[in-house]
Design an enzyme around this catalytic site. Structure first.
Site, mmCIF file in Angstrom:
data_model
loop_
_atom_site.group_PDB
_atom_site.id
_atom_site.type_symbol
_atom_site.label_atom_id
_atom_site.label_comp_id
_atom_site.label_asym_id
_atom_site.label_seq_id
_atom_site.Cartn_x
_atom_site.Cartn_y
_atom_site.Cartn_z
ATOM 1 N N LYS A 103 -21.645 -21.468 3.751
ATOM 2 C CA LYS A 103 -20.627 -20.440 4.013
ATOM 3 C C LYS A 103 -20.676 -19.396 2.927
ATOM 4 O O LYS A 103 -21.036 -19.688 1.784
ATOM 5 C CB LYS A 103 -19.239 -21.071 4.014
ATOM 6 C CG LYS A 103 -18.207 -20.238 4.748
ATOM 7 C CD LYS A 103 -18.347 -20.441 6.242
ATOM 8 C CE LYS A 103 -17.217 -19.867 7.016
ATOM 9 N NZ LYS A 103 -17.105 -20.561 8.315
ATOM 10 N N GLY A 215 -3.159 -15.989 15.438
ATOM 11 C CA GLY A 215 -4.449 -15.329 15.196
ATOM 12 C C GLY A 215 -4.808 -14.567 16.445
ATOM 13 O O GLY A 215 -4.775 -15.122 17.554
ATOM 14 N N GLY A 217 -7.640 -12.250 16.617
ATOM 15 C CA GLY A 217 -8.915 -11.576 16.400
ATOM 16 C C GLY A 217 -9.957 -12.069 17.380
ATOM 17 O O GLY A 217 -9.646 -12.391 18.539
ATOM 18 N N ASN A 218 -11.201 -12.164 16.917
ATOM 19 C CA ASN A 218 -12.307 -12.540 17.800
ATOM 20 C C ASN A 218 -12.142 -13.949 18.370
ATOM 21 O O ASN A 218 -12.533 -14.228 19.492
ATOM 22 C CB ASN A 218 -13.626 -12.438 17.034
ATOM 23 C CG ASN A 218 -14.797 -12.865 17.893
ATOM 24 O OD1 ASN A 218 -14.909 -12.454 19.038
ATOM 25 N ND2 ASN A 218 -15.642 -13.722 17.364
ATOM 26 N N ALA A 219 -11.510 -14.826 17.618
ATOM 27 C CA ALA A 219 -11.301 -16.186 18.123
ATOM 28 C C ALA A 219 -10.006 -16.243 18.953
ATOM 29 O O ALA A 219 -10.034 -16.435 20.164
ATOM 30 C CB ALA A 219 -11.267 -17.164 16.953
ATOM 31 N N GLY A 220 -8.874 -16.026 18.301
ATOM 32 C CA GLY A 220 -7.579 -16.181 18.964
ATOM 33 C C GLY A 220 -7.333 -15.177 20.081
ATOM 34 O O GLY A 220 -6.810 -15.541 21.145
HETATM 35 N N1 GLU Z 1 -17.981 -18.627 11.286
HETATM 36 C C1 GLU Z 1 -18.126 -19.482 12.435
HETATM 37 C C2 GLU Z 1 -17.668 -20.886 12.098
HETATM 38 O O1 GLU Z 1 -16.862 -21.079 11.220
HETATM 39 C C3 GLU Z 1 -19.506 -19.412 13.036
HETATM 40 C C4 GLU Z 1 -20.621 -19.846 12.144
HETATM 41 C C5 GLU Z 1 -22.011 -19.587 12.705
HETATM 42 O O2 GLU Z 1 -22.115 -19.079 13.805
HETATM 43 O O3 GLU Z 1 -22.968 -19.919 12.005
HETATM 44 O O4 GLU Z 1 -18.016 -21.836 12.744
#
Ligand code: GLU
Length: 419
Positions: A103, A215, A217-220
């Site tokens: 990360k 949330g 954004g792109n997820a929520g």
């Molecule tokens: N940031 C996303 C996660 O936390 C996606 C990570 C990725 O696609 O490598 O799973």
């Protein structure tokens, strides 16, 4: 604020206690392989130079290259990035992807940056970590406040420095720049599959189930829309500035246009019908979590459901679209209350799963159709849910511990001999 990394380690300990793994192996699983910490100067639009701090943490690569997003956020710190990298290792193992966990994070408030400042920051970060990343080494992706465009800048900078063509360096790119169809909705769509499977196990009638999402954004935001289209009732929505709740339900697309116009969901009352808008109450982000609903979806940041508020959660099911939203202290309370928790390392794995598909397409020089990608995503998510659920039944534990056990067992199989 509790330490996210300590939370991640506690979760591993709790799962490991159910396996035969010995203490030395466990220590290796918990340890972080490499921490890259960098600082770089950027000339801002104002002409002033500012030093930015950033991290790339590589937790584990036994199963494949390090994999995980890069977050741009003002609260990024090393503890958080270590936790997020650790969860990526577990997540990829739960989904049985041949990838490890990593990360990145840059300490920046992207809401205050112009596009050209964001581009400079992204390119400078890419230069700073260029020797640590690569298609077979460490493959970054988007995370909180990072976009396909940012992925493109990082790819471009890497290719310039290394004089290579390396589309598989990074995932979550724009489709026209080597990205995968379906990647933009993958995290949310994966969450929908997990939620639907959990609803079936709880023997609930999906139609009209009331959902609160923290949330937008792109997820929520995308998950709210997808669930609404499937007949779920979206009764609560929060973004980083505040929340709205209305038992009559919102149409997420209308709320989204309102947010664009007025800057925050908290400035909106808009629902399905004009008449109902007067029933909208305006709340803080924390208050929203405690509202009456059937399903709660934390889709923002870590440490939202804690020992302090878990007792007041009313949902029957929690689907963790965020990473690390629940502390171990809260887990115990939720279990006692009989609330099912679909854990992050399962529920939000749709993003990295399609990232893996993107990486494969790039390596093989292929382009899969959206239909194909979404079909493969569904198969992966449903299979992972089934494996975790079965493990939970077998061991008589909650889904988080079961997912942890599955991940640890798969990691142990891939463990290299130590020197
Ligand atoms: N940031 C996303 C996660 O936390 C996606 C990570 C990725 O696609 O490598 O799973």
């Amino acid at each position: 604020m509790p330490s996210a990394y300590e939370n991640a380690l506690k979760q591993i300990d709790k799962a490991a206690a159910l396996t035969k793994v010995d203490s030395e192996t466990l220590a290796r699983i918990k340890s972080v392989n490499k921490i890259v910490q960098v600082e770089f100067p950027i000339v801002l639009d104002s002409g002033k130079t500012k030093i930015f701090q950033a991290y790339r943490v590589q937790h584990n690569n036994w199963r494949g290259p390090y994999k995980g997003g890069i977050r741009y956020h003002w609260n990024v710190d090393l503890d958080e990035v270590k936790a997020l990298a650790t969860w990526m290792t577990l997540k990829c193992a739960v989904l049985d992807l041949p990838m490890g966990g990593g990360k990145g994070g840059v300490i920046v408030d992207p809401r205050d940056c112009s596009k050209s400042e964001l581009e400079k920051i992204s390119r400078a970060f890419a230069r700073a970590i260029v020797t640590d990343i690569g298609p077979e080494v460490d493959v970054p992706a988007p995370d909180v406040y990072t976009t396909p465009e940012i992925m493109g800048w990082i790819r471009d900078e890497y290719e310039k420095i290394t004089s290579t063509s390396a589309p598989a360096l990074i995932t979550g790119k724009k489709v026209e720049n080597g990205g995968s169809e379906g990647r933009d909705i993958a995290t949310a769509q994966g969450g929908v599959h997990v939620l639907n499977e959990a609803v079936k196990k709880l023997k609930l009638n999906a139609k009209g189930l009331r959902v609160v999402i923290q949330g937008f954004g792109n997820a929520g935001g995308v998950m709210a829309r997808l669930l609404f289209e499937q007949g779920y009732k979206i009764v609560g929505i929060a973004d980083s500035k505040g929340a709205i709740y209305n038992p009559d339900g919102f149409e997420p697309k209308l709320v989204y246009s309102c947010k664009l116009e007025k800057g925050a969901v908290n400035n909106c009352s808009i629902t399905l019908h004009e008449d109902n808008a007067k029933n909208t109450v305006h709340l803080s982000n924390e208050e929203l979590l405690e509202q009456d609903c059937d399903i709660l979806i934390p889709a923002a940041l870590e440490n939202q459901i804690t020992g302090q508020n878990a007792d007041r959660i009313k949902a029957k099911l929690i689907v963790e679209l965020a990473n690390g939203p629940t502390t171990t202290g809260a887990d115990r309370i939720l279990r006692e209350k009989g609330i099912m928790v679909a854990p992050d390392i399962l529920a939000n794995a749709g993003g990295v799963t399609v990232s893996y598909f993107e990486w494969l397409q790039n390596k093989r020089d292929e382009k899969w159709s959206k239909e194909d990608v979404l079909q493969k995503l569904e198969e992966k998510m449903v299979a992972a849910f089934a494996a975790v659920y079965e493990k939970a039944q077998e061991l008589d534990v909650d889904l988080r511990r079961a997912a942890g056990v599955l991940a640890i067992e798969r990691l142990v199989k891939a463990m290299p001999k130590s020197a």
